[in-house]
Design a protein around this motif. Structure first.
Motif, PDB file in Angstrom:
ATOM      1  N   HIS A 113      37.697  38.663  45.814  1.00 55.50           N
ATOM      2  CA  HIS A 113      36.579  38.855  44.400  1.00 55.50           C
ATOM      3  C   HIS A 113      37.580  38.009  43.610  1.00 55.50           C
ATOM      4  N   TYR A 146      34.280  42.863  40.914  1.00 54.66           N
ATOM      5  CA  TYR A 146      33.332  41.810  39.846  1.00 54.66           C
ATOM      6  C   TYR A 146      32.665  42.874  38.334  1.00 54.66           C
ATOM      7  N   TYR A 147      32.594  44.527  39.498  1.00 56.96           N
ATOM      8  CA  TYR A 147      31.848  44.885  38.353  1.00 56.96           C
ATOM      9  C   TYR A 147      33.264  45.555  36.858  1.00 56.96           C
ATOM     10  N   GLU A 152      33.576  44.568  47.550  1.00 56.69           N
ATOM     11  CA  GLU A 152      33.640  43.689  46.196  1.00 56.69           C
ATOM     12  C   GLU A 152      33.323  43.398  45.052  1.00 56.69           C
ATOM     13  N   SER A 153      32.097  44.059  45.321  1.00 52.27           N
ATOM     14  CA  SER A 153      31.274  43.927  44.137  1.00 52.27           C
ATOM     15  C   SER A 153      31.734  45.046  43.162  1.00 52.27           C
ATOM     16  N   LEU A 212      27.279  36.563  38.693  1.00 51.68           N
ATOM     17  CA  LEU A 212      28.221  36.804  40.192  1.00 51.68           C
ATOM     18  C   LEU A 212      27.689  35.634  41.348  1.00 51.68           C
ATOM     19  N   SER A 246      35.428  44.018  36.682  1.00 54.38           N
ATOM     20  CA  SER A 246      36.069  43.067  35.475  1.00 54.38           C
ATOM     21  C   SER A 246      34.780  42.565  34.519  1.00 54.38           C
ATOM     22  N   ARG A 247      33.348  42.628  35.152  1.00 56.02           N
ATOM     23  CA  ARG A 247      32.263  42.925  33.918  1.00 56.02           C
ATOM     24  C   ARG A 247      32.347  42.928  33.349  1.00 56.02           C
ATOM     25  N   ILE A 286      32.513  36.063  44.958  1.00 55.58           N
ATOM     26  CA  ILE A 286      33.290  37.122  45.886  1.00 55.58           C
ATOM     27  C   ILE A 286      33.136  35.835  47.114  1.00 55.58           C
ATOM     28  N   ARG A 308      25.334  33.003  38.922  1.00 57.31           N
ATOM     29  CA  ARG A 308      26.643  32.081  38.056  1.00 57.31           C
ATOM     30  C   ARG A 308      26.427  30.900  38.145  1.00 57.31           C
ATOM     31  N   GLU A 321      37.581  36.215  39.853  1.00 56.83           N
ATOM     32  CA  GLU A 321      37.084  35.972  38.990  1.00 56.83           C
ATOM     33  C   GLU A 321      35.198  35.366  39.649  1.00 56.83           C
ATOM     34  N   GLY A 322      34.564  36.541  39.038  1.00 55.32           N
ATOM     35  CA  GLY A 322      32.890  36.432  39.948  1.00 55.32           C
ATOM     36  C   GLY A 322      32.852  35.518  41.169  1.00 55.32           C
TER      37      GLY A 322
END
Length: 390
Positions: free
Chosen positions: A167, A209-210, A205-206, A150, A212-213, A172, A141, A169-170
């Motif tokens: 997490h 992220y995914y 936490e990943s 990320l 949201s992503r 962690i 990111r 908005e990208g």
């Protein structure tokens, strides 16, 4: 299934080498991990100076047409990173694909932080190597994808300003204090958790992220709500209720862990993390040639009724998933006995219900759809399969 990552290989001298190694313990040859090839490999210096951090390397035995590499700039720092950077990435790119995800690192002016940072990076490299091998987007990111990439904030908390792992908005955020075994075990006992590790944290936490992503707003969003629940319910209230009243009744029938029952977002992240646990451990077993004879221990293996599916087009891959989850169940029953034989807690202190396996299959299909249909940088996914009728 073939191994995604070569966690173990052999040096040019024939001696075994492993994912974490930067040096062959037998012949002293330099080693490095190449994330795009997903393998640890022996290296030959090109310029004759193998002591410099900026030395150029080539995979041992390759001719001049082979890729030219440098070591990650964090090789000589606390992380002792053994990943390689392609020379073609340019002189400005000094960090590997994993280390360039860091936005904030612990203050290295504090001596104790070096050990903490080192342990965190061991876990993070394990995570990132799997994400890359699975075909998921892994871009920084900070300098590669400022909108959807990320990044990690590795923070050391202290009273009165503790750090909460999470997490947003990208980004962690990881409480680096949990790299201290005593501190982490104290928290685990206080939270009544059967499992708590750095690797578990970053995998969990990943998942957020995914979600949201890739999942949020995609064709998979509606089926997610049908299976995991509606994430629009108030998140803070759900967590408060979980910590004050305990997990949802009969959570064992539908979730991989008690915490997963707190909220649909946490159910997804916990299921995602467990899927990554399974992929990595079985991938490692495959790489070491461990057979599946332990399957004979299973009295009641999972069958097609646990699958998240509604058509016959995926029959071969669905059978692969069933073999995958049944192999995992058999393997962990053996590994749990190994752990107990050493006086340690269970290797995998969880029991997978049919409901949990259905969610694991959803995650599996979600990742497969993305990895097999989307070019690098794309977030377009195939439509998900419908839930099978009861």
């Amino acid at each position: 299934m073939a191994a995604l990552i070569q966690r173990a290989s052999h040096c040019q001298c024939g001696y075994p080498i492993f994912f974490r190694n930067h040096l062959c313990l037998h012949c002293g040859r330099a080693l490095g991990y190449e994330p795009d090839l997903a393998m640890i490999m022996s290296l030959d210096p090109i310029d004759g100076d193998d002591r410099s951090d900026t030395a150029a390397w080539r995979r041992a035995g390759m001719d001049a047409d082979g890729g030219v590499y440098r070591r990650c700039a964090n090789f000589s720092l606390a992380p002792q990173c053994n990943w390689l950077v392609l020379q073609s990435d340019g002189d400005d790119q000094k960090l590997c694909r994993c280390c360039r995800l860091n936005r904030t690192v612990p203050d290295q002016g504090v001596a104790a932080n070096a050990t903490l940072w080192h342990k965190v990076e061991l876990a993070k490299r394990r995570l990132v190597s799997s994400l890359i091998a699975l075909g998921l987007p892994v871009a920084s990111r900070i300098g590669e994808d400022t909108l959807q990439g990320l990044a990690f904030d590795l923070l050391v908390g202290a009273d009165p300003a503790p750090v909460t792992t999470g997490h947003h908005e990208g980004i962690i955020t990881l409480n680096v204090n949990e790299a201290d075994d005593v501190a982490r075990e104290t928290i685990r006992n206080a939270m009544h958790e059967p499992y708590r590790t750095l690797l578990g944290h970053v995998r969990h936490e990943s998942g957020h992220y995914y979600w949201s992503r890739l999942l949020d707003g995609s064709p998979w969003h509606g089926p997610f709500r049908t299976l995991f629940g509606d994430e629009r319910q108030d998140y803070a209230s759900a967590l408060q209720r979980h910590y004050s009243a305990g997990p949802a009744p009969a959570w064992e029938n539908t979730c991989v862990s008690a915490y997963a029952s707190a909220h649909p977002w946490e159910d997804w992240a916990e299921t995602w993390a467990h899927y990554l646990h399974m992929v990595d451990a079985l991938d490692t077993a495959t790489g070491f040639g461990i057979s599946d004879t332990h399957l004979s221990l299973l009295q009641d293996p999972f069958d097609r009724d646990v699958l998240y599916r509604a058509d016959e087009d995926q029959e071969d891959t669905d059978q692969e998933f069933l073999a995958f989850v049944n192999t995992w169940t058999g393997l962990t029953s053996v590994l749990n006995e190994f752990s107990l034989g050493m006086g340690l807690p269970d290797f995998y202190p969880f029991v997978l219900s049919t409901g949990a396996v259905t969610k694991l299959h959803f995650v599996h299909r979600f990742i497969e759809a993305f990895a097999h249909t989307s070019p690098p940088g794309s977030s377009d996914l195939n439509d998900p399969p419908m839930m099978a009728s009861a």
